[in-house]
Design a protein around this motif. Structure first.
Motif, PDB file in Angstrom:
ATOM      1  N   SER A  64      11.526 -31.300  -5.598  1.00 19.97           N
ATOM      2  CA  SER A  64      11.592 -30.415  -4.176  1.00 19.97           C
ATOM      3  C   SER A  64      11.504 -28.543  -5.077  1.00 19.97           C
ATOM      4  O   SER A  64      11.117 -27.960  -4.015  1.00 19.97           O
ATOM      5  CB  SER A  64      12.816 -30.403  -4.052  1.00 19.97           C
ATOM      6  N   TYR A  65      11.374 -28.629  -6.314  1.00 22.97           N
ATOM      7  CA  TYR A  65      11.446 -27.355  -6.325  1.00 22.97           C
ATOM      8  C   TYR A  65       9.862 -26.759  -6.701  1.00 22.97           C
ATOM      9  O   TYR A  65       9.788 -25.123  -6.799  1.00 22.97           O
ATOM     10  CB  TYR A  65      11.984 -26.463  -8.058  1.00 22.97           C
ATOM     11  N   GLY A  66       8.879 -27.452  -6.790  1.00 20.04           N
ATOM     12  CA  GLY A  66       7.602 -27.563  -6.741  1.00 20.04           C
ATOM     13  C   GLY A  66       7.019 -26.866  -7.654  1.00 20.04           C
ATOM     14  O   GLY A  66       5.928 -26.474  -7.986  1.00 20.04           O
ATOM     15  N   SER A  67       7.844 -26.991  -9.034  1.00 19.02           N
ATOM     16  CA  SER A  67       6.723 -26.450 -10.495  1.00 19.02           C
ATOM     17  C   SER A  67       6.975 -27.459 -11.595  1.00 19.02           C
ATOM     18  O   SER A  67       7.730 -28.557 -11.831  1.00 19.02           O
ATOM     19  CB  SER A  67       8.196 -25.411 -10.975  1.00 19.02           C
ATOM     20  N   PRO A  68       5.522 -28.258 -11.726  1.00 20.80           N
ATOM     21  CA  PRO A  68       5.402 -28.556 -12.577  1.00 20.80           C
ATOM     22  C   PRO A  68       6.185 -28.704 -14.252  1.00 20.80           C
ATOM     23  O   PRO A  68       6.018 -29.390 -14.804  1.00 20.80           O
ATOM     24  CB  PRO A  68       3.924 -28.374 -13.141  1.00 20.80           C
ATOM     25  N   ALA A  69       6.395 -27.547 -14.725  1.00 20.30           N
ATOM     26  CA  ALA A  69       6.949 -27.028 -15.670  1.00 20.30           C
ATOM     27  C   ALA A  69       8.605 -27.548 -15.856  1.00 20.30           C
ATOM     28  O   ALA A  69       8.677 -28.149 -16.384  1.00 20.30           O
ATOM     29  CB  ALA A  69       7.050 -25.365 -15.762  1.00 20.30           C
ATOM     30  N   ALA A  70       8.954 -27.540 -14.472  1.00 20.66           N
ATOM     31  CA  ALA A  70      10.949 -28.087 -14.272  1.00 20.66           C
ATOM     32  C   ALA A  70      10.484 -29.305 -14.223  1.00 20.66           C
ATOM     33  O   ALA A  70      11.127 -29.777 -15.138  1.00 20.66           O
ATOM     34  CB  ALA A  70      11.244 -27.654 -12.243  1.00 20.66           C
ATOM     35  N   LEU A  71       9.305 -30.027 -13.940  1.00 20.13           N
ATOM     36  CA  LEU A  71       9.081 -31.304 -13.372  1.00 20.13           C
ATOM     37  C   LEU A  71       9.270 -32.067 -15.039  1.00 20.13           C
ATOM     38  O   LEU A  71       9.907 -32.938 -15.285  1.00 20.13           O
ATOM     39  CB  LEU A  71       8.258 -31.873 -12.822  1.00 20.13           C
ATOM     40  N   GLY A  72       7.749 -31.368 -16.009  1.00 24.82           N
ATOM     41  CA  GLY A  72       7.742 -31.876 -17.796  1.00 24.82           C
ATOM     42  C   GLY A  72       9.261 -31.596 -17.588  1.00 24.82           C
ATOM     43  O   GLY A  72       9.695 -32.494 -18.425  1.00 24.82           O
ATOM     44  N   LEU A  73       9.893 -29.965 -17.714  1.00 24.21           N
ATOM     45  CA  LEU A  73      10.974 -30.420 -18.819  1.00 24.21           C
ATOM     46  C   LEU A  73      12.400 -31.009 -18.432  1.00 24.21           C
ATOM     47  O   LEU A  73      12.762 -31.946 -19.737  1.00 24.21           O
ATOM     48  CB  LEU A  73      11.276 -29.179 -18.201  1.00 24.21           C
ATOM     49  N   TRP A  74      12.111 -31.674 -17.596  1.00 20.99           N
ATOM     50  CA  TRP A  74      12.967 -32.633 -16.552  1.00 20.99           C
ATOM     51  C   TRP A  74      13.181 -33.969 -17.488  1.00 20.99           C
ATOM     52  O   TRP A  74      13.726 -34.646 -17.954  1.00 20.99           O
ATOM     53  CB  TRP A  74      13.136 -33.108 -15.574  1.00 20.99           C
ATOM     54  N   LYS A  75      11.215 -34.290 -17.371  1.00 17.55           N
ATOM     55  CA  LYS A  75      11.375 -35.541 -18.214  1.00 17.55           C
ATOM     56  C   LYS A  75      11.141 -35.959 -19.568  1.00 17.55           C
ATOM     57  O   LYS A  75      11.774 -36.057 -20.181  1.00 17.55           O
ATOM     58  CB  LYS A  75       9.591 -35.859 -17.690  1.00 17.55           C
ATOM     59  N   THR A 139       8.405 -41.534   5.697  1.00 19.18           N
ATOM     60  CA  THR A 139       8.714 -42.211   4.651  1.00 19.18           C
ATOM     61  C   THR A 139       9.812 -41.623   4.236  1.00 19.18           C
ATOM     62  O   THR A 139      10.387 -42.313   2.837  1.00 19.18           O
ATOM     63  CB  THR A 139       7.799 -40.726   3.655  1.00 19.18           C
ATOM     64  N   GLY A 140      10.871 -42.035   4.911  1.00 20.56           N
ATOM     65  CA  GLY A 140      11.791 -41.717   4.897  1.00 20.56           C
ATOM     66  C   GLY A 140      12.663 -40.378   4.170  1.00 20.56           C
ATOM     67  O   GLY A 140      13.255 -40.681   3.089  1.00 20.56           O
ATOM     68  N   GLY A 141      11.656 -39.512   4.094  1.00 21.81           N
ATOM     69  CA  GLY A 141      11.669 -38.559   3.046  1.00 21.81           C
ATOM     70  C   GLY A 141      11.348 -38.174   1.372  1.00 21.81           C
ATOM     71  O   GLY A 141      12.105 -37.875   1.038  1.00 21.81           O
ATOM     72  N   ARG A 142      10.887 -39.611   1.396  1.00 23.91           N
ATOM     73  CA  ARG A 142      10.189 -39.820  -0.489  1.00 23.91           C
ATOM     74  C   ARG A 142       8.994 -39.224  -0.519  1.00 23.91           C
ATOM     75  O   ARG A 142       8.556 -39.091  -1.763  1.00 23.91           O
ATOM     76  CB  ARG A 142      10.821 -41.263  -0.051  1.00 23.91           C
ATOM     77  N   TRP A 143       8.166 -37.951   0.916  1.00 27.20           N
ATOM     78  CA  TRP A 143       7.511 -37.613   0.424  1.00 27.20           C
ATOM     79  C   TRP A 143       6.941 -36.552  -0.345  1.00 27.20           C
ATOM     80  O   TRP A 143       7.673 -35.952   0.583  1.00 27.20           O
ATOM     81  CB  TRP A 143       6.283 -37.578   1.965  1.00 27.20           C
ATOM     82  N   VAL A 144       7.089 -35.832  -1.383  1.00 25.47           N
ATOM     83  CA  VAL A 144       6.547 -35.390  -2.082  1.00 25.47           C
ATOM     84  C   VAL A 144       5.219 -34.397  -2.528  1.00 25.47           C
ATOM     85  O   VAL A 144       4.127 -35.243  -2.615  1.00 25.47           O
ATOM     86  CB  VAL A 144       7.241 -35.077  -3.460  1.00 25.47           C
ATOM     87  N   SER A 145       5.635 -33.166  -2.659  1.00 29.52           N
ATOM     88  CA  SER A 145       3.428 -32.499  -2.845  1.00 29.52           C
ATOM     89  C   SER A 145       4.006 -31.002  -3.418  1.00 29.52           C
ATOM     90  O   SER A 145       4.496 -30.514  -3.543  1.00 29.52           O
ATOM     91  CB  SER A 145       3.173 -32.025  -1.808  1.00 29.52           C
ATOM     92  N   MET A 146       3.501 -31.011  -4.721  1.00 29.53           N
ATOM     93  CA  MET A 146       3.325 -29.697  -5.117  1.00 29.53           C
ATOM     94  C   MET A 146       2.284 -29.071  -5.490  1.00 29.53           C
ATOM     95  O   MET A 146       1.542 -28.111  -5.913  1.00 29.53           O
ATOM     96  CB  MET A 146       3.736 -29.649  -6.815  1.00 29.53           C
ATOM     97  N   ASN A 147       0.685 -28.948  -4.136  1.00 28.62           N
ATOM     98  CA  ASN A 147      -0.431 -28.112  -4.165  1.00 28.62           C
ATOM     99  C   ASN A 147      -0.274 -27.441  -2.999  1.00 28.62           C
ATOM    100  O   ASN A 147      -1.241 -26.505  -3.117  1.00 28.62           O
ATOM    101  CB  ASN A 147      -1.581 -29.508  -2.964  1.00 28.62           C
ATOM    102  N   GLY A 148       1.146 -26.610  -2.973  1.00 32.20           N
ATOM    103  CA  GLY A 148       1.435 -25.963  -1.365  1.00 32.20           C
ATOM    104  C   GLY A 148       0.374 -25.756  -0.316  1.00 32.20           C
ATOM    105  O   GLY A 148       0.313 -24.750  -0.123  1.00 32.20           O
ATOM    106  N   ALA A 149      -0.472 -26.660  -0.495  1.00 29.52           N
ATOM    107  CA  ALA A 149      -0.820 -26.464   1.416  1.00 29.52           C
ATOM    108  C   ALA A 149      -0.331 -26.777   2.432  1.00 29.52           C
ATOM    109  O   ALA A 149       0.475 -26.393   2.096  1.00 29.52           O
ATOM    110  CB  ALA A 149      -2.197 -27.794   0.717  1.00 29.52           C
ATOM    111  N   ALA A 150      -0.988 -27.942   2.985  1.00 27.50           N
ATOM    112  CA  ALA A 150      -0.011 -28.284   4.217  1.00 27.50           C
ATOM    113  C   ALA A 150       0.753 -29.184   4.164  1.00 27.50           C
ATOM    114  O   ALA A 150       2.227 -29.006   4.820  1.00 27.50           O
ATOM    115  CB  ALA A 150      -1.473 -29.122   4.601  1.00 27.50           C
TER     116      ALA A 150
END
Length: 161
Positions: A64-75, A139-150
């Motif tokens: 939800s933070y929209g950061s690939p770096a944050a996701l990579g660090l968490w992983k 989607t019951g709140g489960r849809w996520v995106s990091m593309n910054g578009a729609a």
């Protein structure tokens, strides 16, 4: 029964199996790391190409933070911690069982990615045509995106009248 060289008893199969536990756990941990990198790669690919449904609430929060770096660090932190624990305990049967479970779960996840890949283009195309509130609800709140578009990476809040 002797082994014919020094009169000692031949080792039991289970003993030989247990003696190599450390190497098996190390190999399984390497497999866990490889499968986790595969999962991260596909997750980032789909997040940045339109979005995806994420069932894991903790992962969804990080995304939800929209950061690939944050996701990579968490992983990296979560897989790194698990790998460190398994390597430290690699001579114990419980570590081997846990490593096998990790491999099984990540293999199942890779198979899920295979199924998702087959329908992803259509799913993303349909999702991009929906407004955010409907997509959130559908989607019951489960849809996520990091593309910054729609589609927004931020969790949507739908106000009720």
């Amino acid at each position: 029964m002797t082994n014919g060289t020094n009169g000692s008893r031949a080792p039991h199969a289970w003993w030989a199996f247990a003696a190599t536990r450390s190497r098996r756990v190390t190999a399984l941990v390497l497999g866990i790391i490889a499968l986790s990198l595969f999962d991260l790669h596909l997750t980032l690919t789909y997040l940045q190409s339109g979005g995806m449904i994420e069932s894991n609430p903790l992962a969804r929060l990080v995304m939800s933070y929209g950061s690939p770096a944050a996701l990579g660090l968490w992983k990296a932190a979560s897989v790194g911690l698990a790998a460190w624990i398994l390597i430290r305990a690699r001579t114990h049967r419980s570590a081997e069982i846990a490593a096998w479970i990790g491999i099984a779960v990540l293999t199942w996840l890779a198979l899920q990615w295979s199924g998702y890949s087959a329908v992803a283009d259509d799913l993303i195309r349909v999702a991009s045509a929906m407004d955010d509130a409907y997509l959130e609800s559908a989607t019951g709140g489960r849809w996520v995106s990091m593309n910054g578009a729609a589609l927004s990476a931020e969790p949507l809040r739908v106000a009720t009248p």
